[in-house]
Write an enzyme that holds these catalytic residues in place. Sequence first.
Site, mmCIF file in Angstrom:
data_model
loop_
_atom_site.group_PDB
_atom_site.id
_atom_site.type_symbol
_atom_site.label_atom_id
_atom_site.label_comp_id
_atom_site.label_asym_id
_atom_site.label_seq_id
_atom_site.Cartn_x
_atom_site.Cartn_y
_atom_site.Cartn_z
ATOM 1 C CD GLU A 186 -60.043 8.726 16.687
ATOM 2 O OE1 GLU A 186 -60.971 8.060 17.190
ATOM 3 O OE2 GLU A 186 -59.989 8.997 15.467
ATOM 4 C CB SER A 468 -40.052 -38.741 -17.141
ATOM 5 O OG SER A 468 -40.804 -39.302 -18.196
#
Length: 797
Positions: A186, A468
């Site tokens: 890197e 219900s």
Amino acid sequence: MARKRRKRSRKKRMLRGFLALSAMIMLCLWGSSVFMRRLVIYKIHERNLEESSLILSRAFPLHLDQQVNAVKLFDRLARLQYSKVDLNTLELQPGQYQETPDGIRIHLRSFISADTGNVPSKLIDIAINAGSIQTLYDRKAQRNLSQVSLEPEQLSILGSEGSRINSQLTLSSYPKSLIRAILSIEDERFYYHFGIDPIGITRAIFTNIRRGAFVQGGSTLTQQLAKNLFFNSWPGVLRKPFEAISAVLIELGFSKDQILEFYLNEVFLGQEGNTAIHGFQQASRYFFNKQAPELSLAEAALLAGLVKGPTRYSPRRHLERAVQRRNLVLQKMLELEKISKSEYDQSVRQKTVIAKNTNFASPAPYFLDYLKKSVRDYLGDILNTKNPLKIYTGLDREYQNCAEQALSSTLIQLEKAYPHLGKHKLPAQAALVSVVPQTGEIRAWVGGRDYAKNQFDHVNLASRQPGSTFKPFVYLTALDRKLNQYRVARTTSLLSDEPTTINIPGSGPWSPANYDHKYRGDVTLRFALMHSLNLPTIYLAQKIGIDAIAQTAAAFGFGTNLPRVPALALGAGEISPLRLIHAYAALANGGTAVTLRPVLAVADGEQLSHRAAISETQLASPAAVYVLTTILQDAVNSGTGDVIRSMGYQGDAAGKTGTTNDLRDAWFAGFTPNLATVVWLGFDDNTPLRLTGAKAAAPIWASYMLCVKGLEPEGRFIPPPGVTFKEVDSQSGMLATEDCEQESVVTEVFVEGTEPVTECRLHGGRGGRDYEGDDHGDFGSNQALHRRSWLDRLLGN
């Protein structure tokens, strides 16, 4: 001479101007570097604090007679990172256990409990027989215990913008092989540039031109750190200049070693579900189930290769590609003489083994989303602290696993049994939420069938007609003398089950019907509710008044904007599963509503700083609620919810199915003495599901309850003061006498003061005044009283 003097004067002014400008630039750079130093420290501290603030489950109790298989004890110990040691080990350390001939020995760690604060470490012998815990012996205190607790499990971190997993190590703790791999691939000139590397940029440009593709970048580690901290969401073209400037300022404010340590702890290395993996320590755990210092050279090189593309080179998804990238890193290290040829050859040949079952995805993602979005509402200024927080919830991993499994497996079965579900353009959705009625603790929360595909939380955000499941609150209003002004009903009250038409002002006539389109004349209140008959419910609602029902419903959490129309009795209006569970939990708690508590307590550092109090409100008479509960038990035993029993669940349970108009929604809301749970199914576009609550929702409820059975002691519904039990002759419905046939005598429950007082007249009773002057507590038409026995009416015959 004058010209020379003017020339010298101009040079002096230019020099002074240059010096002044240089001083200003130096001052700006110094000030900017100081500012950047503070900003970086603040940003890293903020993230560390956020990522150190944990959301935890409840502490799980182990108690006598508990089923070890249900608890999944060894799975819990593995999640808590307890290690198994050999039986010959004489002294167990906290966090270790060993299997013994008659059970297991665990050295429990000390922890903070949401209920009791600091809990000391304990060395416990657990004797197991026939799969259940027989004894719990505290070896330190040398005494038997009835219960001990395992420490809470980590559910997630508090991060508000999506979960991040991140662990901090010092630079010296990282292996040199990993540091060399990172620098080689890197930023090989890391220790020689000032945040921007002109040589590296030039080399990258020529390499990319030569290859005809973008194969090499010129960003330094410092630039990458700046990107991760400040500019991660910025577009690349706009980001690069600011990234470069920030890198220079970071270099001015920190040493190279400090920058490298920040980078190793911060860099993004993967995504697991909604959880981001940051830093090499956490990546080591995630991919290899190791600590970073334990990495081999080959493993370190593979992780270093991830930086270029954590998704593209993820060894979980693209192992071959990840190995190729690893070999490229090793080749670069060899070229730079960071490793020897023998180390290179050995590492290239090493087989890559990725750890299995290492999952950082958060459990209960819908619940955690809800908690993170609303945590400030619950905690307020408590969050304004410099210390890491531990936020304790009532969620339990096994309850949650049971809920997810019940919902998922039942949906698959339903789609096989009912092919129309799979042909719909959208998959059927479902939700389940389960709470402890007495404390308001949330045990399980499933907001949908697949969080990865649909993050809409149906528990909290889906408002649908309850069908219900609303009816019990109509019947409770009739049973509780404080909730209605008409008269108090009882289980043996008769209700008319005949066709009716109601003229609704502004809407015209309305002719409701039962689901099965059958009519039974007069039926008892108990029969009407346990079989979810619409017409008796409408008749009862007309008697006690829609306003009274609306007031009851509002008190239980259905809201104040309910439509004041007759259809309200059948579930008109809308409610979310979260609000419905609040209502049913109040029924399970004897009519006392307890505010749900997503957060139980908070520890600031190593001490509890906040404990959420239990907030109670008495909404209805415990006696009336108990009578209602016995009817809802019958609904489970032999009514619309009898699938619960047919699937094998045998514990005390009460509940109600719910199905809305055109079969759009399916519900089951039920409770045991210790747990209340609501299940909902439907389509997000409100297309009819074409399934009832009994067929779709109740099986999920039963499957969940069968799974959690054995996790905690079973309870019983205990009659409160204010109820009375009377033996009633099943033929007459009156008080049984010695003359009544024993096989026709049944025991019925009443709110005290509403029980019948007339003795059975069919078998030599002495008569007398009955309750409210009505031989049968009749709310119905009275037409069939002399044609059918009370038992016939009770059974709906």
